[in-house]
Design a protein around this motif. Structure first.
Motif, short mmCIF file in Angstrom:
data_model
loop_
_atom_site.label_atom_id
_atom_site.label_comp_id
_atom_site.label_asym_id
_atom_site.label_seq_id
_atom_site.Cartn_x
_atom_site.Cartn_y
_atom_site.Cartn_z
N ILE A 200 -32.27 -16.08 4.66
CA ILE A 200 -32.56 -17.50 4.48
C ILE A 200 -32.16 -17.86 3.05
O ILE A 200 -32.57 -17.20 2.10
N ASP A 201 -31.34 -18.90 2.90
CA ASP A 201 -30.95 -19.38 1.58
C ASP A 201 -31.95 -20.42 1.12
O ASP A 201 -32.19 -21.41 1.83
N LEU A 202 -32.55 -20.20 -0.04
CA LEU A 202 -33.54 -21.13 -0.58
C LEU A 202 -33.06 -21.70 -1.90
O LEU A 202 -32.43 -21.01 -2.69
N THR A 203 -33.38 -22.97 -2.12
CA THR A 203 -33.20 -23.61 -3.42
C THR A 203 -34.55 -24.16 -3.82
O THR A 203 -35.12 -25.01 -3.12
N PHE A 204 -35.08 -23.68 -4.94
CA PHE A 204 -36.42 -24.05 -5.38
C PHE A 204 -36.38 -25.35 -6.17
O PHE A 204 -35.31 -25.86 -6.51
N VAL A 205 -37.56 -25.89 -6.46
CA VAL A 205 -37.69 -27.17 -7.13
C VAL A 205 -36.97 -27.18 -8.48
O VAL A 205 -36.37 -28.17 -8.87
N ASP A 206 -36.98 -26.05 -9.18
CA ASP A 206 -36.32 -25.98 -10.50
C ASP A 206 -34.82 -25.75 -10.40
O ASP A 206 -34.14 -25.62 -11.42
N GLY A 207 -34.28 -25.69 -9.18
CA GLY A 207 -32.84 -25.54 -8.98
C GLY A 207 -32.36 -24.11 -8.81
O GLY A 207 -31.20 -23.89 -8.51
N THR A 208 -33.24 -23.12 -9.01
CA THR A 208 -32.83 -21.73 -8.81
C THR A 208 -32.68 -21.47 -7.32
O THR A 208 -33.30 -22.13 -6.49
N THR A 209 -31.84 -20.50 -7.01
CA THR A 209 -31.60 -20.15 -5.61
C THR A 209 -31.94 -18.69 -5.37
O THR A 209 -31.99 -17.89 -6.31
N MET A 210 -32.16 -18.37 -4.10
CA MET A 210 -32.48 -17.00 -3.72
C MET A 210 -32.19 -16.83 -2.24
O MET A 210 -32.37 -17.75 -1.45
N VAL B 255 -44.22 -11.94 12.29
CA VAL B 255 -45.11 -13.10 12.24
C VAL B 255 -45.19 -13.63 10.81
O VAL B 255 -45.11 -14.84 10.57
N ALA B 256 -45.33 -12.73 9.85
CA ALA B 256 -45.42 -13.13 8.45
C ALA B 256 -44.13 -13.79 7.98
O ALA B 256 -44.16 -14.81 7.28
N PHE B 257 -43.00 -13.21 8.35
CA PHE B 257 -41.72 -13.78 7.91
C PHE B 257 -41.50 -15.15 8.53
O PHE B 257 -40.99 -16.06 7.87
N GLU B 258 -41.89 -15.30 9.77
CA GLU B 258 -41.76 -16.61 10.43
C GLU B 258 -42.64 -17.65 9.75
O GLU B 258 -42.24 -18.80 9.59
N ALA B 259 -43.84 -17.26 9.34
CA ALA B 259 -44.73 -18.19 8.62
C ALA B 259 -44.11 -18.58 7.28
O ALA B 259 -44.18 -19.74 6.86
N PHE B 260 -43.49 -17.61 6.61
CA PHE B 260 -42.80 -17.89 5.34
C PHE B 260 -41.66 -18.89 5.57
O PHE B 260 -41.52 -19.87 4.84
N LYS B 261 -40.86 -18.63 6.59
CA LYS B 261 -39.73 -19.50 6.89
C LYS B 261 -40.21 -20.92 7.21
O LYS B 261 -39.64 -21.90 6.74
N LEU C 103 -37.00 -26.35 1.25
CA LEU C 103 -36.36 -25.39 0.35
C LEU C 103 -35.19 -24.67 1.01
O LEU C 103 -34.34 -24.11 0.33
N VAL C 104 -35.14 -24.66 2.33
CA VAL C 104 -34.12 -23.93 3.07
C VAL C 104 -32.81 -24.70 3.04
O VAL C 104 -32.77 -25.90 3.33
N GLN C 105 -31.75 -24.00 2.70
CA GLN C 105 -30.41 -24.58 2.67
C GLN C 105 -29.63 -24.10 3.89
O GLN C 105 -29.78 -22.94 4.31
N PRO C 106 -28.79 -24.95 4.46
CA PRO C 106 -28.01 -24.52 5.62
C PRO C 106 -27.04 -23.41 5.25
O PRO C 106 -26.51 -23.37 4.14
N ARG C 107 -26.85 -22.51 6.17
CA ARG C 107 -25.92 -21.40 5.97
C ARG C 107 -24.60 -21.69 6.62
O ARG C 107 -24.56 -22.21 7.73
#
Length: 92
Positions: free
Chosen positions: A7-17, A60-66, A74-78
């Motif tokens: 999952i590609d994330l972009t956080f509020v401060d602009g950092t990505t992960m 289950v945990a990963f799905e809750a996170f997603k 926060l999720v960016q399209p891939r």
């Protein structure tokens, strides 16, 4: 190879992960989210801790996170890979 699809994330401060494991998800929770008091965020924290201690299924945990990341936008399209594009062309 990771256990979950990345999952590609972009956080509020602009950092990505890129997040593709329970460990990655825990690191991502420490970053800057829109609302760390939101129910879906708190639930993700609880379930990820449970997955780490063995009382919750990692899926289950990963799905809750997603779900929490999606709710907070926060999720960016891939982009699809070239191989998947070729496979799509073959199927259609």
């Amino acid at each position: 190879m990771s256990r979950f699809l990345p999952i590609d994330l972009t956080f509020v401060d602009g950092t990505t992960m890129v997040v593709s494991s329970i460990a990655d998800a825990e690191k991502a929770l420490a970053k800057q989210w829109r609302n760390k008091e939101a129910n879906n965020y708190v639930e993700a924290v609880r379930l990820l801790a449970g997955a780490k201690s063995g009382i919750c299924k990692p899926e289950v945990a990963f799905e809750a996170f997603k779900r929490a990341a999606l709710k907070q936008r926060l999720v960016q399209p891939r982009k699809t890979s070239a191989a998947l594009g070729i496979l799509d062309d073959l199927v259609s």
